[in-house]
Design an enzyme around this catalytic site. Structure first.
Site, PDB file in Angstrom:
ATOM      1  CB  CYS A   1      -0.954   0.007   1.186  1.00  0.00           C
ATOM      2  SG  CYS A   1      -0.237   0.556   2.737  1.00  0.00           S
ATOM      3  CD  GLU A   2      -0.856   5.599  -3.341  1.00  0.00           C
ATOM      4  OE1 GLU A   2      -0.341   5.171  -4.382  1.00  0.00           O
ATOM      5  OE2 GLU A   2      -1.614   6.575  -3.299  1.00  0.00           O
ATOM      6  CG  HIS A   3      -2.296   5.294   2.034  1.00  0.00           C
ATOM      7  ND1 HIS A   3      -3.455   4.620   1.721  1.00  0.00           N
ATOM      8  CD2 HIS A   3      -2.254   6.381   1.215  1.00  0.00           C
ATOM      9  CE1 HIS A   3      -4.098   5.282   0.755  1.00  0.00           C
ATOM     10  NE2 HIS A   3      -3.389   6.349   0.442  1.00  0.00           N
ATOM     11  CG  HIS A   4       0.181   2.482   6.337  1.00  0.00           C
ATOM     12  ND1 HIS A   4      -1.059   2.390   5.743  1.00  0.00           N
ATOM     13  CD2 HIS A   4       0.048   3.326   7.388  1.00  0.00           C
ATOM     14  CE1 HIS A   4      -1.925   3.141   6.412  1.00  0.00           C
ATOM     15  NE2 HIS A   4      -1.285   3.728   7.413  1.00  0.00           N
TER      16      HIS A   4
ATOM     17  CG  HIS B   1      -5.518  -3.615   2.346  1.00  0.00           C
ATOM     18  ND1 HIS B   1      -5.125  -2.547   1.581  1.00  0.00           N
ATOM     19  CD2 HIS B   1      -6.349  -4.346   1.569  1.00  0.00           C
ATOM     20  CE1 HIS B   1      -5.709  -2.626   0.392  1.00  0.00           C
ATOM     21  NE2 HIS B   1      -6.454  -3.708   0.362  1.00  0.00           N
TER      22      HIS B   1
ATOM     23  CD  GLN C   1      -8.427  -4.606  -2.861  1.00  0.00           C
ATOM     24  OE1 GLN C   1      -7.939  -4.691  -1.736  1.00  0.00           O
ATOM     25  NE2 GLN C   1      -9.525  -5.231  -3.220  1.00  0.00           N
TER      26      GLN C   1
ATOM     27  CB  CYS D   1      -1.680  -0.730   6.581  1.00  0.00           C
ATOM     28  SG  CYS D   1      -2.891  -0.604   5.281  1.00  0.00           S
TER      29      CYS D   1
HETATM   30 ZN   LIG Z   1      -1.830   1.060   4.201  1.00  0.00          ZN
END
Ligand SMILES: [Zn+2]
Length: 221
Positions: free
Chosen positions: A108-111, A177, A149, A179
């Site tokens: 994931c690009e956030h975490h 996910h 996703q 995260c």
């Molecule tokens: Zn994430």
């Protein structure tokens, strides 16, 4: 490296960014060296509260560089090219073709936490058919990038649609996910399901239903 996130339906923009990094344009005239990334990982290990020089960790920054190269190998390849090379004319075949439950691992690009899941791709050809392994390659290329996703789902569908120009494309992605599992709300066993339906899959409920019945059969065993 915040500029490494893919943008656009086919990921072309993100490939251009990667090229820039290699050419050095994004880092003031110098490509980013592996040694510099190893230093960054050593800093992270120290920040955790560990000693990067102890026996068990001394090789870790080097291993992480190689692991990250694998996790993000998808920037090196053009998924459209993979499909374009192999299409063949198959007169008259116009039934649904379905690739079922191909596994993928993304981040994931956030975490930069793992996204582990499966993808179902269905399409109804309009003269052009592609080897089923090439569809799996498209999944592999898009998943080996920083992702969300929803975009992964759209990119797979849009690429098949643009290159093969079929009567319709359907993509369903089901994934866990990390995260959400390892941190934050800590929910185990929750899958995120996303889909994109184009052409006849969008227009004809019975075609969509036929595809979704196959997907559900695979996930309720
Ligand atoms: Zn994430």
């Amino acid at each position: 490296m915040a500029q490494g996130a893919p943008r656009g339906a086919n990921g072309k923009d993100s490939m251009a960014v990667k090229e820039d990094n290699r050419a050095g344009a994004a880092s003031g005239g110098k490509a980013i060296s592996d040694a510099k990334i190893e230093d960054a990982f050593r800093t992270i290990i120290k920040w955790i509260g560990e000693d990067p020089d102890r026996d068990g960790l001394i090789e870790t920054p080097d291993r992480m560089v190689r692991a990250y190269r694998e996790y993000f190998a998808g920037y090196e390849e053009d998924p459209e090219e993979v499909l374009r090379k192999t299409f063949t004319e198959v007169d008259g075949y116009d039934e649904m073709i379905v690739l079922r439950g191909v596994t993928f691992e993304s981040h994931c690009e956030h975490h930069i936490a793992p996204i582990i899941g499966r993808v179902w791709i269905g399409y109804i050809p309009n003269k052009r058919v592609v080897g089923i392994s090439k569809l799996a390659r498209v999944v592999e290329i898009f998943s080996k990038r920083l992702q969300i996703q929803e975009r992964l789902t759209a990119q797979i569908a849009n690429t098949v649609d643009e290159v093969l120009k079929p009567s319709g494309v359907a993509v369903v992605v089901k994934a866990a996910h990390h995260c959400m599992i390892d941190r934050g709300v800590r929910k185990r066993g929750a899958d995120l399901v996303t889909s994109r339906m184009l052409g006849v899959f969008r227009e004809q409920p019975e075609t969509r239903h036929e595809f979704l019945t196959l997907v559900n059969a695979d996930t309720t065993e």
